[in-house]
Design a protein around this motif. Structure first.
Motif, short mmCIF file in Angstrom:
data_model
loop_
_atom_site.label_atom_id
_atom_site.label_comp_id
_atom_site.label_asym_id
_atom_site.label_seq_id
_atom_site.Cartn_x
_atom_site.Cartn_y
_atom_site.Cartn_z
N ASN A 49 120.05 -13.28 77.25
CA ASN A 49 120.23 -14.72 77.10
C ASN A 49 118.91 -15.42 76.82
OD1 ASN A 49 122.39 -16.53 77.02
ND2 ASN A 49 121.87 -17.38 79.01
N SER A 50 117.83 -14.99 77.50
CA SER A 50 116.52 -15.61 77.29
C SER A 50 116.04 -15.41 75.87
CB SER A 50 115.49 -15.03 78.27
OG SER A 50 115.84 -15.31 79.60
N ARG A 53 118.27 -17.45 73.32
CA ARG A 53 118.08 -18.90 73.40
C ARG A 53 116.68 -19.34 73.00
NH1 ARG A 53 121.27 -21.75 77.22
NH2 ARG A 53 119.37 -22.70 78.07
N SER A 54 115.73 -18.41 72.91
CA SER A 54 114.34 -18.78 72.64
C SER A 54 114.03 -18.63 71.15
CB SER A 54 113.38 -17.89 73.45
OG SER A 54 113.65 -18.00 74.83
N ASN A 171 119.04 -12.93 67.79
CA ASN A 171 118.10 -14.01 67.51
C ASN A 171 117.70 -14.02 66.05
OD1 ASN A 171 115.55 -15.58 67.42
ND2 ASN A 171 115.82 -15.67 69.62
N ARG A 176 124.22 -17.75 67.84
CA ARG A 176 124.12 -18.53 69.07
C ARG A 176 125.45 -18.45 69.81
NH1 ARG A 176 119.75 -17.82 68.10
NH2 ARG A 176 118.00 -19.27 67.79
N ALA A 182 128.34 -19.07 76.78
CA ALA A 182 126.91 -19.28 76.98
C ALA A 182 126.62 -19.73 78.41
CB ALA A 182 126.40 -20.31 75.98
N GLN A 186 124.55 -17.68 81.29
CA GLN A 186 123.38 -18.32 81.90
C GLN A 186 123.46 -18.27 83.42
OE1 GLN A 186 122.75 -22.37 80.71
NE2 GLN A 186 120.74 -22.50 81.67
#
Length: 301
Positions: A49-50, A53-54, A171, A176, A182, A186
């Motif tokens: 997830n990190s 999302r980054s 990514n 997304r 999501a 998280q």
């Protein structure tokens, strides 16, 4: 926040896990299950997830990425070199070598925001994404060689590598996650840091170190002395932006991964020895990270 207090909340979570495991009904059996839950589900979800999302802007973070990979490469090469010293037991080295170059991602991500704000979390996610596969390759190889396990079979089954590669692919493809998926992922990932740190505390023990104290000193010396010095050199040689330098140095000074014990046991290594190394590294990390960040700031003037 003062450098000396950087890791106080994380340290208190580790202490909490130690106390709960030793002095309450939440004994070792409970924490064995928690470790497996974190290792196989919570932390892979957090990592995936990190990364997804980054925004990983590789072109603008090449010096950061180069420094992170350089630190890990020096750690792996140095740890493997210890095997050739007189008196080093090869099976013991195979179990403990990973301690010299693996890092505690729970602590790294928890610390990132304190060092550099939201951007620090993004930079740390990039370092984790790049370093986790390399670290796990380096950790699995000697254990697979001495334990008779298939190297590539262990690699493709490693949950951290699977999560990292999956996150990077998603990514780079611009994928997304949509709600409610999501939000669910998280929340699952958010449980990884506190439970992971408490599981580290629950697993603290020293007895196994007597199997090879000299090797232990060498491995911990690489982890907490050599690699931070390498980081201080690389941030200047590679021109890492000043705002990112503290993240790189803290990354190099991290305590070793608590999952090193899980990997060693699962692959037939000396779990007691690795548990002792993880314990000492965790305690050293609480001191070494603020110390090396302070050294960096002194060098920066």
């Amino acid at each position: 926040m003062s450098d000396i207090l950087l890791l106080l909340p994380e340290f208190l979570l580790i202490v909490c896990g130690f106390v709960l495991c030793r002095y309450t009904a939440l004994n070792r059996g409970v924490w064995d299950a928690v470790e497996r839950l974190v290792y196989y589900l919570l932390f892979p979800v957090l990592l995936f997830n990190s990364i997804v999302r980054s925004p990983l802007e590789f072109q603008t973070t090449l010096p950061l990425a180069g420094a992170g990979l350089g630190i890990v490469a020096v750690g792996i090469a140095s740890a493997y070199a210890l095997r050739h010293l007189p008196g080093v037991d090869p099976p013991l080295h195979a179990s403990g070598a990973q301690v010299a170059f693996r890092f505690n991602s729970y602590v790294a991500l928890a610390l990132a925001d304190k060092l550099a704000g939201p951007a620090g979390v993004t930079w740390t996610a990039l370092l984790v994404a790049l370093a986790v596969p390399l670290c796990n390759f380096g950790a699995v190889y000697p254990l697979a060689r001495h334990g008779g396990h298939g190297f590539w079979r262990e690699i493709v089954r490693n949950p951290l590598i699977v999560a990292t590669v999956g996150g990077l692919i998603a990514n780079l493809l611009g994928l997304r996650l949509v709600d409610p998926l999501a939000s669910t992922l998280q929340r699952i990932g958010q449980a990884a840091l506190p439970l992971g740190l408490m599981a580290v505390g629950a697993g603290l023990k020293l007895g196994g170190l007597w199997a090879g104290p000299g090797l232990a000193a060498g491995l911990l010396g690489i982890r907490h002395l050599l690699l931070p010095v390498v980081a201080l050199a690389l941030v200047h040689l590679l021109g890492v932006p000043v705002a990112q330098q503290a993240v790189v140095v803290a990354f190099a000074a991290m305590p070793t991964a608590s999952s090193a014990y899980v990997l060693a046991v699962r692959m037939g290594g000396n779990g007691g020895y690795v548990a002792g190394l993880v314990t000492v590294s965790t305690l050293l990390g609480m001191v070494s990270i603020p110390l090396w960040v302070a050294v960096l700031r002194w060098v920066q003037g």
